[in-house]
Design a protein around this motif. Structure first.
Motif, short mmCIF file in Angstrom:
data_model
loop_
_atom_site.label_atom_id
_atom_site.label_comp_id
_atom_site.label_asym_id
_atom_site.label_seq_id
_atom_site.Cartn_x
_atom_site.Cartn_y
_atom_site.Cartn_z
N MET A 116 0.85 -1.18 0.00
CA MET A 116 0.00 0.00 0.00
C MET A 116 0.90 1.24 0.00
SD MET A 116 -2.86 1.18 2.83
CE MET A 116 -4.23 0.30 2.17
N GLU A 117 0.57 2.18 -0.86
CA GLU A 117 1.33 3.42 -0.91
C GLU A 117 0.98 4.30 0.29
OE1 GLU A 117 1.38 5.65 -4.51
OE2 GLU A 117 1.23 3.84 -5.73
N LEU A 118 1.89 5.20 0.61
CA LEU A 118 1.71 6.07 1.77
C LEU A 118 0.46 6.94 1.63
CD1 LEU A 118 2.86 6.95 4.49
CD2 LEU A 118 4.22 8.63 3.27
N SER A 119 0.24 7.51 0.46
CA SER A 119 -0.93 8.37 0.28
C SER A 119 -2.23 7.58 0.44
CB SER A 119 -0.89 9.07 -1.08
OG SER A 119 -0.86 8.11 -2.13
N GLU A 120 -2.25 6.33 -0.04
CA GLU A 120 -3.43 5.48 0.13
C GLU A 120 -3.66 5.16 1.60
OE1 GLU A 120 -2.52 2.06 -2.20
OE2 GLU A 120 -3.12 2.98 -4.09
N LEU A 121 -2.57 4.92 2.33
CA LEU A 121 -2.68 4.63 3.76
C LEU A 121 -3.23 5.84 4.50
CD1 LEU A 121 -2.22 2.79 6.19
CD2 LEU A 121 0.16 3.57 6.23
N TYR A 122 -2.70 7.03 4.21
CA TYR A 122 -3.22 8.25 4.86
C TYR A 122 -4.70 8.44 4.56
CZ TYR A 122 1.48 9.97 6.05
OH TYR A 122 2.72 10.14 6.58
N LEU A 123 -5.09 8.22 3.33
CA LEU A 123 -6.49 8.38 2.95
C LEU A 123 -7.37 7.36 3.66
CD1 LEU A 123 -8.14 10.22 1.10
CD2 LEU A 123 -7.88 8.53 -0.71
N ALA A 124 -6.92 6.12 3.73
CA ALA A 124 -7.69 5.08 4.43
C ALA A 124 -7.79 5.39 5.92
CB ALA A 124 -7.03 3.71 4.21
N LEU A 125 -6.68 5.84 6.52
CA LEU A 125 -6.72 6.23 7.94
C LEU A 125 -7.69 7.40 8.15
CD1 LEU A 125 -2.92 6.04 8.82
CD2 LEU A 125 -4.73 4.66 9.85
N PHE A 126 -7.62 8.39 7.27
CA PHE A 126 -8.50 9.55 7.41
C PHE A 126 -9.97 9.13 7.35
CE2 PHE A 126 -11.10 13.02 5.91
CZ PHE A 126 -10.73 14.05 6.76
N ALA B 99 0.26 2.54 12.87
CA ALA B 99 -0.13 1.96 11.59
C ALA B 99 0.86 2.34 10.49
CB ALA B 99 -1.54 2.41 11.21
N VAL B 100 1.29 3.59 10.48
CA VAL B 100 2.21 4.03 9.43
C VAL B 100 3.59 3.42 9.62
CG1 VAL B 100 3.36 6.06 8.45
CG2 VAL B 100 0.92 6.14 8.94
N THR B 101 4.10 3.43 10.84
CA THR B 101 5.45 2.89 11.06
C THR B 101 5.48 1.37 10.91
OG1 THR B 101 5.12 2.90 13.46
CG2 THR B 101 6.23 4.81 12.49
N GLU B 102 4.40 0.68 11.26
CA GLU B 102 4.33 -0.78 11.10
C GLU B 102 4.31 -1.17 9.62
OE1 GLU B 102 4.35 -3.41 13.39
OE2 GLU B 102 4.96 -1.87 14.82
N MET B 103 3.87 -0.25 8.78
CA MET B 103 3.86 -0.52 7.33
C MET B 103 5.24 -0.27 6.71
SD MET B 103 0.78 -1.53 6.47
CE MET B 103 0.45 -1.15 4.77
N GLY B 104 6.22 0.09 7.55
CA GLY B 104 7.59 0.24 7.07
C GLY B 104 8.01 1.66 6.75
N PHE B 105 7.16 2.64 7.03
CA PHE B 105 7.51 4.03 6.76
C PHE B 105 8.22 4.62 7.97
CE2 PHE B 105 3.78 3.12 4.09
CZ PHE B 105 4.33 3.39 2.84
#
Length: 187
Positions: free
Chosen positions: A1-11, A74-80
Motif C-alpha cells: 500500500m502506498e503512503l498516500s493510500e494509507l493516509y487516505l484510508a486512515l482519514f 499503523a504508518v510505522t508498522e507498514m515500514g515508513f
C-alpha cells in the motif's frame, strides 16, 4: 500500500469513527477496534489493548489519544519512517475530531431554537441505551485473553468503587491502584 493510500484510508476510517462515535471515547473503542484491527489489520488486538491502556494514562480524550497512537503505529508498522508516522498521527487525530467540530458548530447555531423541541429531547433520550451498550462493549472487549481479570483485580476494583462512593480523590485512587497492582502482580 502506498503512503498516500494509507493516509487516505486512515482519514476515512477515523472520520467515520468520529461521525458515528456517540457517547464519548469509551463508546468509540469498539468502533476503533473494528476499523483498525478487524477490517484493516493495521494493528493487532494486543497492540490495540496496549494503545487503549496508554491512551487512558495520557491527558485528553481517549478517542483522540487512541487515534494519535494508532496513526503513528499503523504508518510505522507498514515500514515508513517515524516522520511519516507523526503525520499519520495528525491525520487520524484531525479525522476523528473533524465530525464533532462540524456537527457542534451546526448544533450550536440552532441550539436555542431546538432545546425545548420534544423531537430533539426524544432523540437524545433514545441514544442513552445505545451509549451504555457501547461503553459496556468496550469494557468487555478490553477483557480479552491478554487481559484476564482475576480475583485480585476484582479486589482492587471493589476497593476503588467503595472509596469513590466515599468521595475519595480520584488521583489518589489511581496512584493507590497502581501501587496495589505492583504488589499483587510483581513481574
Amino acid at each position: 500500500m502506498e503512503l498516500s493510500e494509507l493516509y487516505l484510508a486512515l482519514f476515512f476510517s477515523f472520520f467515520k469513527i468520529g461521525l458515528f462515535g456517540f457517547g464519548g471515547g469509551y463508546a468509540m473503542l469498539p468502533l476503533i477496534q473494528r476499523e483498525v484491527v478487524d477490517l484493516h489489520g493495521w494493528i493487532s488486538v494486543s497492540d490495540f489493548t496496549d494503545i487503549v491502556a496508554i491512551s487512558q494514562t495520557t491527558p485528553g480524550p481517549i478517542a483522540f489519544n487512541s487515534a494519535t497512537y494508532i496513526g503513528y503505529t499503523a504508518v510505522t508498522e507498514m515500514g515508513f519512517s517515524q516522520g511519516y508516522g507523526i503525520l499519520g498521527s495528525a491525520v487520524c487525530t484531525l479525522a476523528v475530531s473533524l465530525p464533532s467540530l462540524v456537527i457542534m458548530t451546526i448544533v450550536c447555531a440552532f441550539f436555542f431554537r431546538l432545546k425545548r423541541n420534544p423531537w430533539m429531547q426524544a432523540s437524545l433520550s433514545a441514544l442513552k441505551p445505545a451509549i451504555i451498550g457501547l461503553i459496556a462493549s468496550a469494557a468487555l472487549m478490553l477483557m480479552n485473553g491478554n487481559n484476564f481479570v482475576d480475583y485480585k483485580s476484582w479486589i482492587i476494583f471493589g476497593a476503588v468503587m467503595v472509596a469513590s462512593l466515599k468521595k475519595t480523590d480520584p488521583i489518589l485512587l489511581i496512584v493507590l491502584s497502581g501501587v496495589a497492582g505492583l504488589f499483587l502482580y510483581p513481574s
